[in-house]
Design a protein around this motif. Sequence first.
Motif, PDB file in Angstrom:
ATOM      1  N   GLY A   1       0.783  -1.226   0.000  1.00 14.32           N
ATOM      2  CA  GLY A   1       0.000   0.000   0.000  1.00 14.32           C
ATOM      3  C   GLY A   1       0.812   1.271   0.000  1.00 14.32           C
ATOM      4  O   GLY A   1       0.484   2.231   0.697  1.00 14.32           O
ATOM      5  N   GLY A   2       1.888   1.304  -0.765  1.00 11.08           N
ATOM      6  CA  GLY A   2       2.721   2.500  -0.837  1.00 11.08           C
ATOM      7  C   GLY A   2       3.773   2.575   0.245  1.00 11.08           C
ATOM      8  O   GLY A   2       4.620   3.490   0.235  1.00 11.08           O
ATOM      9  N   GLU A   3       3.756   1.651   1.206  1.00 14.82           N
ATOM     10  CA  GLU A   3       4.778   1.606   2.245  1.00 14.82           C
ATOM     11  C   GLU A   3       5.791   0.508   1.933  1.00 14.82           C
ATOM     12  O   GLU A   3       5.540  -0.379   1.124  1.00 14.82           O
ATOM     13  CB  GLU A   3       4.154   1.284   3.608  1.00 14.82           C
ATOM     14  N   SER A   4       6.909   0.568   2.623  1.00 14.26           N
ATOM     15  CA  SER A   4       7.854  -0.541   2.652  1.00 14.26           C
ATOM     16  C   SER A   4       8.002  -0.932   4.106  1.00 14.26           C
ATOM     17  O   SER A   4       8.548  -0.181   4.915  1.00 14.26           O
ATOM     18  CB  SER A   4       9.209  -0.135   2.064  1.00 14.26           C
ATOM     19  N   ILE A   5       7.452  -2.080   4.462  1.00 19.52           N
ATOM     20  CA  ILE A   5       7.364  -2.490   5.863  1.00 19.52           C
ATOM     21  C   ILE A   5       8.488  -3.463   6.182  1.00 19.52           C
ATOM     22  O   ILE A   5       8.633  -4.505   5.533  1.00 19.52           O
ATOM     23  CB  ILE A   5       5.995  -3.119   6.141  1.00 19.52           C
ATOM     24  N   ALA A   6       9.291  -3.101   7.185  1.00 15.11           N
ATOM     25  CA  ALA A   6      10.372  -3.985   7.622  1.00 15.11           C
ATOM     26  C   ALA A   6       9.774  -5.219   8.293  1.00 15.11           C
ATOM     27  O   ALA A   6       8.860  -5.120   9.115  1.00 15.11           O
ATOM     28  CB  ALA A   6      11.281  -3.246   8.597  1.00 15.11           C
ATOM     29  N   CYS A   7      10.327  -6.361   7.937  1.00 17.86           N
ATOM     30  CA  CYS A   7       9.707  -7.609   8.372  1.00 17.86           C
ATOM     31  C   CYS A   7      10.792  -8.640   8.697  1.00 17.86           C
ATOM     32  O   CYS A   7      11.201  -9.413   7.829  1.00 17.86           O
ATOM     33  CB  CYS A   7       8.792  -8.115   7.255  1.00 17.86           C
ATOM     34  N   PRO A   8      11.275  -8.674   9.928  1.00 23.31           N
ATOM     35  CA  PRO A   8      12.226  -9.717  10.309  1.00 23.31           C
ATOM     36  C   PRO A   8      11.596 -11.106  10.221  1.00 23.31           C
ATOM     37  O   PRO A   8      10.371 -11.254  10.351  1.00 23.31           O
ATOM     38  CB  PRO A   8      12.578  -9.373  11.756  1.00 23.31           C
ATOM     39  N   VAL A   9      12.443 -12.102  10.016  1.00 24.93           N
ATOM     40  CA  VAL A   9      11.999 -13.495   9.995  1.00 24.93           C
ATOM     41  C   VAL A   9      12.671 -14.206  11.165  1.00 24.93           C
ATOM     42  O   VAL A   9      13.890 -14.129  11.335  1.00 24.93           O
ATOM     43  CB  VAL A   9      12.364 -14.184   8.671  1.00 24.93           C
TER      44      VAL A   9
ATOM     45  N   SER B   1       5.301  -2.833  12.282  1.00 20.86           N
ATOM     46  CA  SER B   1       4.377  -1.924  11.616  1.00 20.86           C
ATOM     47  C   SER B   1       3.329  -1.426  12.589  1.00 20.86           C
ATOM     48  O   SER B   1       2.881  -2.162  13.483  1.00 20.86           O
ATOM     49  CB  SER B   1       3.686  -2.643  10.447  1.00 20.86           C
ATOM     50  N   ALA B   2       2.920  -0.185  12.405  1.00 22.80           N
ATOM     51  CA  ALA B   2       1.850   0.378  13.223  1.00 22.80           C
ATOM     52  C   ALA B   2       0.521  -0.335  12.982  1.00 22.80           C
ATOM     53  O   ALA B   2      -0.408  -0.215  13.777  1.00 22.80           O
ATOM     54  CB  ALA B   2       1.704   1.872  12.917  1.00 22.80           C
ATOM     55  N   HIS B   3       0.427  -1.076  11.868  1.00 20.95           N
ATOM     56  CA  HIS B   3      -0.796  -1.822  11.585  1.00 20.95           C
ATOM     57  C   HIS B   3      -1.045  -2.916  12.630  1.00 20.95           C
ATOM     58  O   HIS B   3      -2.183  -3.328  12.824  1.00 20.95           O
ATOM     59  CB  HIS B   3      -0.736  -2.469  10.198  1.00 20.95           C
ATOM     60  N   GLY B   4       0.034  -3.408  13.246  1.00 24.80           N
ATOM     61  CA  GLY B   4      -0.122  -4.488  14.218  1.00 24.80           C
ATOM     62  C   GLY B   4      -0.837  -5.686  13.634  1.00 24.80           C
ATOM     63  O   GLY B   4      -1.741  -6.256  14.247  1.00 24.80           O
ATOM     64  N   PHE B   5      -0.414  -6.107  12.438  1.00 22.31           N
ATOM     65  CA  PHE B   5      -1.139  -7.151  11.701  1.00 22.31           C
ATOM     66  C   PHE B   5      -1.416  -8.397  12.541  1.00 22.31           C
ATOM     67  O   PHE B   5      -2.504  -8.975  12.468  1.00 22.31           O
ATOM     68  CB  PHE B   5      -0.348  -7.558  10.459  1.00 22.31           C
TER      69      PHE B   5
END
Length: 497
Positions: A67-75, A92-96
């Motif tokens: 959605g226009g962002e680049s979300i950092a995502c550790p594994v 992410s602030a979305h707190g998925f």
Amino acid sequence: MHIAMVSAECAPIAKAGGLGDFVQGLARELARVGERVEVILPAYDVLRFDALERPRPLGIELQVPFGGESIACPVLGLSLAGYECRLIAPRSAHGFFERGRIYGEPDDAERFAFFSRALVEYVSRPESRPDVLHCNDWQTGLVPVLLAERRTAIGRIPVCYSLHNVGYQGWVEAELLARVGLDAARLLTPERLADPGDPRRANLMKGGIAAADAVNTVSPRHAWEIRNTEQGMGLQPWFQRYGYKFGGILNGIDETVWNPLTDPLIPANFGPECLERKALDRHALRARLGLEEAADRPIIAIVSRLDRQKGVELIAHGIRYGLNAGAQIALLGSAIEPAIAERFAQLKSRLETNPHAHLELGYDESLAHLIYAGADLILIPSLYEPCGLTQLIAMRYGTVPIARRVGGLADTIRDANYSSAPFESRNGYLFDEPTTESLEGAMDRALGLWRDFPGYFSRLRLNGMLGDYSWRRPAREYLALYAYAREASGVGASSRI
């Protein structure tokens, strides 16, 4: 072969239903026969580690466009029983995945669309690339679509797509496709993702079926039903169109978890050679639930989600009918739908003082094991049932199923009275119509055998206990399906197959 299984659930760390058991059981068996297995999950805040090691950073941080962002995502990584688990943990602030539960959020479609996009970023890395990717249910339906759209950039990754519940297809607005980087205008067509019931919306399961190299559901009977009856939930023409790559593989159960001879969660272990010890578990179940000791009353169990698919109207009727017919009732189940939850809360209140009934509204793993071990009969009146693990577990524990003749229930239960199978292969009771009359007929036959012919009833218990419900055969069939997916994708069969 490197097999990556992507799912919203995997027992014991993330389980909301049968999907979690499926992923755990199949992954364990594939690892046992020497395959390299990796299970990929969201890093929910409700993951259960209990005695397991805590997840460890792997030094991998994905940058996931969304959605226009680049979300950092550790594994993160975690070793389970013979296989590795990878956890997608977005910052992410979305707190998925910080919602206190796995499912049931208003933005579930967005949450799992993000997970699918992150998964594709992960498997696109050369060092993470699997030989075959095994997706499950609508939550991962976008994965085959995303991989197909990026094929020129990353090459082919063979995809198998398993459907566990066609009642939930992942209906989303077109805008969500754009958020994961897809061309909604091009993909929202009848030939691709447009939902048959509302072509303005995307249907993620439909798109996954079209894009995957091999597709299956979890029993042969259900594969026929969703192709040829209303159980296809509007996708019947789609299953027929892709019939060349679609079939059914019956589930197994994890016998390291569900084995009455070794189960640490029941007070008395037993097996076919010492079936009399089941009486000790029956006594313990009555004590735990406050049921009266009554040698002349069998215990009828219900262990189920309380939703419309599971036949809640028939469950409620079966409770009343069973009590009136002189049985005891032990129910363990929970409902998400408020109206159903309220109905069973009221039923529980009405039965609170009945010494022959106990309704436990929730889920308790140890109680589930005790109910399977202590009950005599189990009621499974599903309106549809892709496979069902309940009847397999129950039969393993010498608890005789009374079930509707649909899906995997029909594939695994052979009726005590109306079956062409020899008596030593008969293991339960089936009824056809989703009506109270049909249910009562099956319950009458089961209760009649228990009361009037206890020797035959014990034989029925033993027949069920002696069946092979392991993952050994299904795992071989999945390896063959993976080989088909690799050949269909043009990658070629693994040297192990």
